[in-house]
Scaffold this active site. Structure first.
Site, PDB file in Angstrom:
ATOM      1  CD  GLU A 124      -1.548   4.805   3.444  1.00 46.18           C
ATOM      2  OE1 GLU A 124      -2.588   5.471   3.548  1.00 46.18           O
ATOM      3  OE2 GLU A 124      -1.472   3.792   2.709  1.00 46.18           O
ATOM      4  CB  CYS A 139      -6.395   0.280   4.923  1.00 43.29           C
ATOM      5  SG  CYS A 139      -4.766  -0.511   4.888  1.00 43.29           S
ATOM      6  CB  CYS A 156      -1.777   1.852   5.965  1.00 42.70           C
ATOM      7  SG  CYS A 156      -1.466   1.065   4.365  1.00 42.70           S
ATOM      8  CG  HIS A 202      -2.002  -0.993   1.172  1.00 49.24           C
ATOM      9  ND1 HIS A 202      -3.130  -0.888   1.958  1.00 49.24           N
ATOM     10  CD2 HIS A 202      -2.163  -2.127   0.453  1.00 49.24           C
ATOM     11  CE1 HIS A 202      -3.945  -1.901   1.715  1.00 49.24           C
ATOM     12  NE2 HIS A 202      -3.371  -2.673   0.807  1.00 49.24           N
TER      13      HIS A 202
END
Length: 157
Positions: A56, A84, A87, A54
């Site tokens: 991040e 999310c 993250c 992801h």
């Protein structure tokens, strides 16, 4: 434009660049320290076949590599969307000073990125989760913990 808006713009640019390169979903993130960008990331889940890639996480990895540190003390994270659950955990482990986010969970859900099911799974008993969890081998799995507690040259984190 404030510095915050400029940095958020950089996070959005990372998202757009990743999308235009077909690297993954519409998410971007930067890490800033002392007014300088020290890490950049965008979602690369589909291009790397890595469900943890992801924005991040990739930005945190980049910043930690560039800072030669496993923590982001004194750093600020700018992410194009509210993180999310995965993250969020990575951010807490990295320990930046603050996080700014652009779009929110509902905005992401509206285009098919809905994390609410994960939040609903967390409080469930292990056996009631959609992916069941079962503890086995605790006795043998405790050995590394015992050795860690005795290790004199460990790096605490």
């Amino acid at each position: 434009m404030t510095n915050h808006e400029g940095f958020m713009s950089e996070a959005v640019k990372a998202a757009l660049k990743g999308m235009s390169n077909n690297e993954g979903g519409p998410f971007g993130c930067i890490v800033v320290k002392n007014g300088e960008i020290v890490g950049r990331g965008n979602n690369k889940v589909t291009s790397t076949n890595d469900p943890t890639a992801h924005a991040e996480v990739t930005a945190i990895r980049d910043a930690c590599k560039n800072l030669n540190s496993f923590q982001l003390d004194g750093c600020i994270v700018y992410t194009s969307c509210e993180p999310c659950p995965m993250c969020l955990g990575a951010i807490y482990w990295a320990r930046p000073d603050k996080v700014y986010y652009g779009s929110n969970q509902q905005d992401a859900a509206n285009i098919g990125f809905d994390d609410e099911f994960i939040y609903k799974e967390i409080p469930l008993p292990y056996e009631k989760r959609s992916i069941p969890f079962e503890q086995i081998g605790r006795e043998i799995a405790l050995e590394p913990f015992q050795k860690w507690s005795e290790k004199e040259d460990k790096t605490e984190y």
